[in-house]
Design an enzyme around this catalytic site. Structure first.
Site, mmCIF file in Angstrom:
data_model
loop_
_atom_site.group_PDB
_atom_site.id
_atom_site.type_symbol
_atom_site.label_atom_id
_atom_site.label_comp_id
_atom_site.label_asym_id
_atom_site.label_seq_id
_atom_site.Cartn_x
_atom_site.Cartn_y
_atom_site.Cartn_z
ATOM 1 N N ARG A 1 -9.179 1.280 8.762
ATOM 2 C CA ARG A 1 -8.759 -0.078 9.079
ATOM 3 C C ARG A 1 -9.838 -0.841 9.847
ATOM 4 O O ARG A 1 -9.643 -2.005 10.167
ATOM 5 C CB ARG A 1 -7.501 -0.024 9.950
ATOM 6 C CG ARG A 1 -6.216 -0.357 9.197
ATOM 7 C CD ARG A 1 -5.096 -0.377 10.225
ATOM 8 N NE ARG A 1 -3.914 -1.061 9.782
ATOM 9 C CZ ARG A 1 -2.829 -0.452 9.314
ATOM 10 N NH1 ARG A 1 -2.813 0.844 9.167
ATOM 11 N NH2 ARG A 1 -1.769 -1.161 8.995
ATOM 12 N N ARG B 1 11.538 -2.155 11.003
ATOM 13 C CA ARG B 1 10.572 -1.626 11.971
ATOM 14 C C ARG B 1 10.334 -2.643 13.082
ATOM 15 O O ARG B 1 10.274 -3.838 12.827
ATOM 16 C CB ARG B 1 9.235 -1.350 11.256
ATOM 17 C CG ARG B 1 9.157 0.018 10.647
ATOM 18 C CD ARG B 1 7.994 0.183 9.702
ATOM 19 N NE ARG B 1 6.708 -0.310 10.192
ATOM 20 C CZ ARG B 1 5.581 -0.215 9.491
ATOM 21 N NH1 ARG B 1 5.585 0.347 8.289
ATOM 22 N NH2 ARG B 1 4.453 -0.680 9.969
ATOM 23 N N LYS C 1 0.830 -1.220 0.000
ATOM 24 C CA LYS C 1 0.000 0.000 0.000
ATOM 25 C C LYS C 1 0.861 1.266 0.000
ATOM 26 O O LYS C 1 0.628 2.181 -0.782
ATOM 27 C CB LYS C 1 -0.924 0.040 1.239
ATOM 28 C CG LYS C 1 -1.893 -1.118 1.326
ATOM 29 C CD LYS C 1 -2.787 -1.010 2.545
ATOM 30 C CE LYS C 1 -2.047 -1.079 3.874
ATOM 31 N NZ LYS C 1 -1.350 -2.363 4.123
ATOM 32 N N ARG D 1 -0.360 -8.978 13.501
ATOM 33 C CA ARG D 1 -0.943 -7.944 12.633
ATOM 34 C C ARG D 1 -1.816 -8.568 11.542
ATOM 35 O O ARG D 1 -2.833 -8.017 11.161
ATOM 36 C CB ARG D 1 0.173 -7.088 12.018
ATOM 37 C CG ARG D 1 0.874 -6.230 13.061
ATOM 38 C CD ARG D 1 2.110 -5.572 12.514
ATOM 39 N NE ARG D 1 1.800 -4.558 11.526
ATOM 40 C CZ ARG D 1 2.682 -4.051 10.676
ATOM 41 N NH1 ARG D 1 3.928 -4.478 10.685
ATOM 42 N NH2 ARG D 1 2.330 -3.119 9.824
ATOM 43 N N ARG E 1 11.523 -5.842 4.724
ATOM 44 C CA ARG E 1 11.266 -4.399 4.579
ATOM 45 C C ARG E 1 12.261 -3.613 5.409
ATOM 46 O O ARG E 1 12.551 -3.944 6.547
ATOM 47 C CB ARG E 1 9.838 -4.070 5.035
ATOM 48 C CG ARG E 1 9.581 -2.566 5.087
ATOM 49 C CD ARG E 1 8.127 -2.201 5.006
ATOM 50 N NE ARG E 1 7.344 -2.654 6.132
ATOM 51 C CZ ARG E 1 6.017 -2.494 6.223
ATOM 52 N NH1 ARG E 1 5.360 -1.907 5.244
ATOM 53 N NH2 ARG E 1 5.374 -2.930 7.268
HETATM 54 P P1 ADP Z 1 2.258 -1.791 3.223
HETATM 55 O O1 ADP Z 1 2.296 -0.287 3.143
HETATM 56 O O2 ADP Z 1 1.039 -2.382 2.570
HETATM 57 O O3 ADP Z 1 2.443 -2.305 4.626
HETATM 58 P P2 ADP Z 1 4.828 -1.650 1.806
HETATM 59 O O4 ADP Z 1 4.494 -0.770 0.650
HETATM 60 O O5 ADP Z 1 5.634 -1.052 2.890
HETATM 61 O O6 ADP Z 1 3.479 -2.346 2.391
HETATM 62 O O7 ADP Z 1 5.548 -2.957 1.221
HETATM 63 C C1 ADP Z 1 5.986 -4.023 2.081
HETATM 64 C C2 ADP Z 1 7.370 -4.523 1.636
HETATM 65 O O8 ADP Z 1 7.264 -5.183 0.385
HETATM 66 C C3 ADP Z 1 8.392 -3.401 1.463
HETATM 67 O O9 ADP Z 1 9.664 -3.881 1.863
HETATM 68 C C4 ADP Z 1 8.360 -3.111 -0.030
HETATM 69 O O10 ADP Z 1 9.602 -2.596 -0.491
HETATM 70 C C5 ADP Z 1 8.053 -4.495 -0.614
HETATM 71 N N1 ADP Z 1 7.213 -4.458 -1.816
HETATM 72 C C6 ADP Z 1 6.214 -3.574 -2.102
HETATM 73 N N2 ADP Z 1 5.646 -3.853 -3.299
HETATM 74 C C7 ADP Z 1 6.278 -4.961 -3.773
HETATM 75 C C8 ADP Z 1 6.129 -5.782 -4.956
HETATM 76 N N3 ADP Z 1 5.193 -5.522 -5.887
HETATM 77 N N4 ADP Z 1 6.950 -6.844 -5.088
HETATM 78 C C9 ADP Z 1 7.861 -7.136 -4.140
HETATM 79 N N5 ADP Z 1 8.064 -6.424 -3.010
HETATM 80 C C10 ADP Z 1 7.278 -5.352 -2.812
HETATM 81 P P1 AMP Z 2 1.152 0.827 8.909
HETATM 82 O O1 AMP Z 2 2.340 1.714 8.780
HETATM 83 O O2 AMP Z 2 -0.024 1.288 8.081
HETATM 84 O O3 AMP Z 2 1.471 -0.628 8.707
HETATM 85 O O4 AMP Z 2 0.649 0.986 10.432
HETATM 86 C C1 AMP Z 2 1.489 0.592 11.508
HETATM 87 C C2 AMP Z 2 0.647 0.458 12.776
HETATM 88 O O5 AMP Z 2 0.047 1.720 13.117
HETATM 89 C C3 AMP Z 2 -0.535 -0.515 12.703
HETATM 90 O O6 AMP Z 2 -0.146 -1.858 12.927
HETATM 91 C C4 AMP Z 2 -1.442 0.042 13.806
HETATM 92 O O7 AMP Z 2 -0.986 -0.330 15.094
HETATM 93 C C5 AMP Z 2 -1.247 1.548 13.681
HETATM 94 N N1 AMP Z 2 -2.240 2.137 12.744
HETATM 95 C C6 AMP Z 2 -1.986 2.739 11.544
HETATM 96 N N2 AMP Z 2 -3.124 3.150 10.977
HETATM 97 C C7 AMP Z 2 -4.135 2.811 11.811
HETATM 98 C C8 AMP Z 2 -5.561 2.926 11.777
HETATM 99 N N3 AMP Z 2 -6.180 3.506 10.731
HETATM 100 N N4 AMP Z 2 -6.257 2.439 12.814
HETATM 101 C C9 AMP Z 2 -5.660 1.863 13.861
HETATM 102 N N5 AMP Z 2 -4.338 1.684 13.958
HETATM 103 C C10 AMP Z 2 -3.573 2.152 12.945
#
Ligand code: ADP
Ligand code: AMP
Length: 214
Positions: A88, A160, A13, A171, A127
């Site tokens: 969420r 992270r 995302k 999660r 990541r």
């Molecule tokens: P989210 O925001 O949904 O938690 P991220 O955008 O941070 O996910 O992506 C999660 C991990 O996967 C990151 O390390 C990112 O660089 C990697 N990633 C994102 N898109 C792809 C893809 N299409 N193929 C492989 N790895 C990806």
């Molecule tokens: P993210 O960076 O989107 O993966 O969010 C990291 C963490 O932040 C999540 O696992 C939740 O603990 C908290 N968080 C982020 N967005 C929300 C939301 N909309 N509602 C509740 N918790 C959130």
């Protein structure tokens, strides 16, 4: 253009939302980034959120909703935005629908990035996030040019705390329980679009642009 990104943690995302924001000139609003910035600054909100985040739990709706509704009133969000990590829960989605309705606005797209659970643990373990600017990488799929350093600002890249495998499992459980129902919610609203998140990030982006440009 008002967009919500849906998908499990690690679906991509944030990666896609940043690309959308840059191409379509709309702000990328990530609640996770907002919480992490507050934790770094040691604010009261950050201190409250940290306990939940470290356990892989959601921050309570009452700490999230007003924050986002207020953020959407900023000048830069007049022409639209891409929301990443919000809503969420169903109450968060209902609060967003209500806030939009009060302004006679509607959401244009809820884009669900589909990816099976097996892929998630591998993605999250690899990541790496920049401590300074928040850019994200993957040690295998999307590596930085210099190991451990951000391409954009040169600062250090870290795993992270909530990307450790035991927290990722929690999660994912929370995602299936509380966030996945939003797919039906936005399906019923008629704005749901699905993309395959298992392919290369450029191909995911191309699929999203096809939807946004249609
Ligand atoms: P989210 O925001 O949904 O938690 P991220 O955008 O941070 O996910 O992506 C999660 C991990 O996967 C990151 O390390 C990112 O660089 C990697 N990633 C994102 N898109 C792809 C893809 N299409 N193929 C492989 N790895 C990806
Ligand atoms: P993210 O960076 O989107 O993966 O969010 C990291 C963490 O932040 C999540 O696992 C939740 O603990 C908290 N968080 C982020 N967005 C929300 C939301 N909309 N509602 C509740 N918790 C959130």
């Amino acid at each position: 253009m008002k967009i919500v990104m849906l998908g499990a943690p690690g679906a991509g995302k944030g990666t896609q939302a940043k690309m959308i924001a840059s191409k379509y000139h709309i702000p990328h609003i990530s609640t996770g980034d907002i919480f992490r910035a507050n934790i770094k600054e040691g604010t009261e909100l950050g201190n409250k959120a940290k306990g939940y985040m470290d356990q892989g739990l959601l921050v309570p709706d009452e700490l999230v909703v007003d924050l986002v509704v207020d953020r959407l009133t900023w000048d830069d969000a007049k022409e639209g935005y891409v929301l990443d990590g919000f809503p969420r829960t169903i109450p968060q989605a209902e609060a967003l629908t209500k806030a939009l309705a009060e302004k006679n606005e509607v959401l244009d797209h809820a884009i669900n990035i589909e990816i099976p659970d097996q892929n998630i643990i591998e993605r999250m373990g690899g990541r790496r996030a920049c401590v300074a600017c928040g850019a994200t990488y993957h040690i295998v799929n999307i590596p930085p040019q210099i190991e451990g350093k951000c391409d954009k600002c040169g600062a250090e890249l870290i795993l992270r705390d909530d990307d450790k495998p035991e927290t990722v499992r929690k999660r994912l459980e929370v995602y299936h329980d509380q966030t996945q129902p939003l797919i039906d919610y936005y399906g019923n609203e008629g704005v749901l679009k699905e993309v395959d998140g298992t392919v290369d990030m450029a191909d995911v982006f191309a699929a999203i642009c096809n939807i946004l440009d249609a």
